[in-house]
Structures are given as C-alpha cells and as structure tokens.
Design an enzyme around this catalytic site. Structure first.
Site, PDB file in Angstrom:
ATOM      1  N   LYS A  52      13.783 109.716  37.121  1.00  0.00           N
ATOM      2  CA  LYS A  52      13.614 111.166  37.275  1.00  0.00           C
ATOM      3  C   LYS A  52      14.542 111.899  36.316  1.00  0.00           C
ATOM      4  O   LYS A  52      14.149 112.851  35.651  1.00  0.00           O
ATOM      5  CB  LYS A  52      13.917 111.590  38.721  1.00  0.00           C
ATOM      6  N   GLN A  96      16.693 112.319  47.601  1.00  0.00           N
ATOM      7  CA  GLN A  96      15.938 111.062  47.543  1.00  0.00           C
ATOM      8  C   GLN A  96      15.889 110.407  48.919  1.00  0.00           C
ATOM      9  O   GLN A  96      16.906 110.256  49.590  1.00  0.00           O
ATOM     10  CB  GLN A  96      16.600 110.120  46.513  1.00  0.00           C
ATOM     11  N   ASP A 119       9.789 118.755  46.332  1.00  0.00           N
ATOM     12  CA  ASP A 119       9.011 117.692  46.984  1.00  0.00           C
ATOM     13  C   ASP A 119       7.824 118.261  47.771  1.00  0.00           C
ATOM     14  O   ASP A 119       6.901 117.531  48.114  1.00  0.00           O
ATOM     15  CB  ASP A 119       9.895 116.934  47.986  1.00  0.00           C
TER      16      ASP A 119
HETATM   17  N1  GUN Z   1      11.353 108.360  48.004  1.00  0.00           N
HETATM   18  C1  GUN Z   1      10.195 107.780  47.627  1.00  0.00           C
HETATM   19  N2  GUN Z   1       9.322 108.720  47.187  1.00  0.00           N
HETATM   20  C2  GUN Z   1       9.945 109.903  47.306  1.00  0.00           C
HETATM   21  C3  GUN Z   1       9.557 111.250  46.999  1.00  0.00           C
HETATM   22  O1  GUN Z   1       8.455 111.546  46.554  1.00  0.00           O
HETATM   23  N3  GUN Z   1      10.499 112.197  47.249  1.00  0.00           N
HETATM   24  C4  GUN Z   1      11.716 111.908  47.754  1.00  0.00           C
HETATM   25  N4  GUN Z   1      12.561 112.914  47.963  1.00  0.00           N
HETATM   26  N5  GUN Z   1      12.104 110.681  48.050  1.00  0.00           N
HETATM   27  C5  GUN Z   1      11.212 109.686  47.815  1.00  0.00           C
END
Ligand code: GUN
Length: 281
Positions: A52, A96, A119
C-alpha cells in the site's frame, strides 16, 4: 476465454490516478495523504501495508505508516485516530485488519471519521452505499466492479450471483451491482443448491474463502467469473474458483493471484483521492 489481467488493469488505474494527483497538486498546492495504522507483526498484514505504501508513493500521494506493537492499548490507537481525523494533511485513514483480540474492531472503525474512511467500513459509509448516496466504497468490491465493467460495460438486467455475504466483499458487491441494474442473488456456504444458484449467473463473484468451491459445471457458458478468494493450500495459493475447469466455460475469469488483488490496492489510492476531492470541494 478472456483472462482478466488485474495487474495490468491496476497499473492502468495507477497511471490515471498519478495524472489526477498532479492536476490536484496544481489546483490546490497540496496532495492527498494516506495514513495506514498497522498493529502487530502478522506477516500478511506487513506485506499488504508495504505494498500500500509503495503504491501510494508511486502515484504521488503523501503516505505514512504508523506502527504499533500488538500490546498497544486500544485507547492509544483511538487517540491517534482522533489526531489524524483533525489533521488536514491526512485525506484517508486505514487501520489494517485483523486487530489483536483486546482491541475492539468496531470501535476502531467507528472512530475514523466517515469522510476519511478509505476502507468504506464505517456504518455511515455502509448506509450511504446501500442508499445509493455518495460514499467510500470498500476497495476489493470496487476493484471487482471495475474489472467486470471493463468486460461488460452495460450490466442492465444481468443476473449476478455473489457467493459470500461478508461486510468486506459480498454485501458491498451486491450494492454496486444493484446500482448497475443487475438482478443480484447473495448466496453463502449455507445456501441450498449453491450449484443451481451459480448456474443462473451471467456474473459470478466468489468471495467465500473456500478453496476451489465453484466448479466448472456450476458456471453458465460465457459467464463472467470474478474470484476474490485467496486460500493457502498444500497445492499453493488458490482462489474460490476451480480455475482450470471454469476457464473452459467462462467468457472471462480472474486468475489468483494477479486478478482482484492488485486492483484492491489501486482502489485504495482511488478512494484516498476521492476523499481529498470531497474535502476540498
Ligand atoms: N485486511 C485485509 N484486507 C483489508 C482491507 O481491505 N482493509 C483493511 N483495513 N484491512 C484489511
């Protein structure tokens, strides 16, 4: 059969976003900022967050990762989120998941102000999406949606079958396809005659976390099949779709890896830019 190249689609989207960031920089003399909070040292989370960060920097966003050990107090995380909510240089905040057990996931999600919730997990954004109002859209279903639209721009009246009812994928995917005038069926692991339901789909989105569940004879000829699954098995990484069998019947299919995955991160960047634009309207 069209093998849907998510890596290429994501690279194209990043190129577009890069141009957009440049033009925003010109107009506002600042760039959108993404802050990711990472708690603990789970390997997959570390990898996701590194990717990311790398992608955000590549398209010209201001990118920051705040790391905590997995013994951090919930109150400290909430305090940091409050600080970020009030920081104008931060357009988007992502915590996350998964979180350590002593931290209340829902509390954390609701602490992020909806305007910075890249998100799309905040109940306000979930509600706005289901009402058809402007909202952040969860990155994975948004990525799936963009891939489907590339194959079939007009989804009017198509029958879509979603396998999996999670808040992360199945439910928001349903909203996106409903908005496109699809007739949507949400199925899941307890659905009676799952095969029969899948066979009705012009579009199938499999996001249920069961390795190779969707078989070749579950898929209507020329259906578009999107595989969100990432399952570790003794035969390596596989999706929720039996790739070899389904590739013989589908019109288009995403591979695992290299399908939906790369689009998820590109969509996170897109969401960050959207948050910035809404904040600077
Ligand atoms: N962990 C796995 N996929 C995601 C996601 O799309 N967003 C977040 N915040 N954590 C994740």
């Amino acid at each position: 059969m069209i093998l849907i190249d998510g890596k290429k689609a994501a690279a194209d989207l990043r190129e577009e976003l890069k141009k957009e960031v440049l033009s925003l920089k010109d107009k506002f003399n600042k760039v959108p900022g993404l802050t990711v909070i990472l708690i603990g040292d789970l390997a997959p989370s570390q990898i996701y967050v590194r990717n990311k960060e790398k992608s955000a920097t590549e398209v010209g966003l201001k990118s920051e990762v705040i790391r905590y050990s997995d013994s951090v107090e919930e109150s400290e995380v909430l305090k940091k989120i409050d600080e970020l909510n009030n920081d104008d240089s931060v357009s988007g905040i992502l915590v996350q998941l998964p979180l350590p057990k002593h931290i209340d996931k829902q509390k954390v999600i609701e602490a992020i102000m909806p305007e910075k919730d890249v998100d799309g997990f905040h109940p306000m954004n979930v509600g706005n999406l289901s009402s058809g109002y402007e909202s952040s859209i969860p990155c994975t279903p948004l990525g799936c949606y963009l891939l489907i639209k590339k194959i079939e721009p007009n989804l009017n009246g198509k029958k879509a079958v979603i396998v999996g009812r999670s808040n992360l994928n199945g439910k928001p995917m349903t909203q996106l396809l409903l908005k496109e005038n699809c007739t949507v069926t949400i199925t899941h692991s307890k659905t009676n005659d799952l095969k029969g339901e899948c066979l009705k789909g012009d579009i199938i989105v499999a996001a249920v976390g069961i390795p190779e569940l969707v078989k070749g004879d579950w898929v209507k000829k020329d259906a578009i099949v999107i595989d969100v699954g990432i399952n570790k098995t003794e035969n390596g990484l596989v999706g929720d779709v039996a790739f070899d069998e389904v590739s013989k019947v589908a019109k288009a299919l995403t591979p695992v890896p290299g399908g939906v995955g790369p689009m998820t991160i590109a969509c996170l960047l897109k969401n960050t830019i959207e948050c910035f634009k809404r904040a600077n309207k």
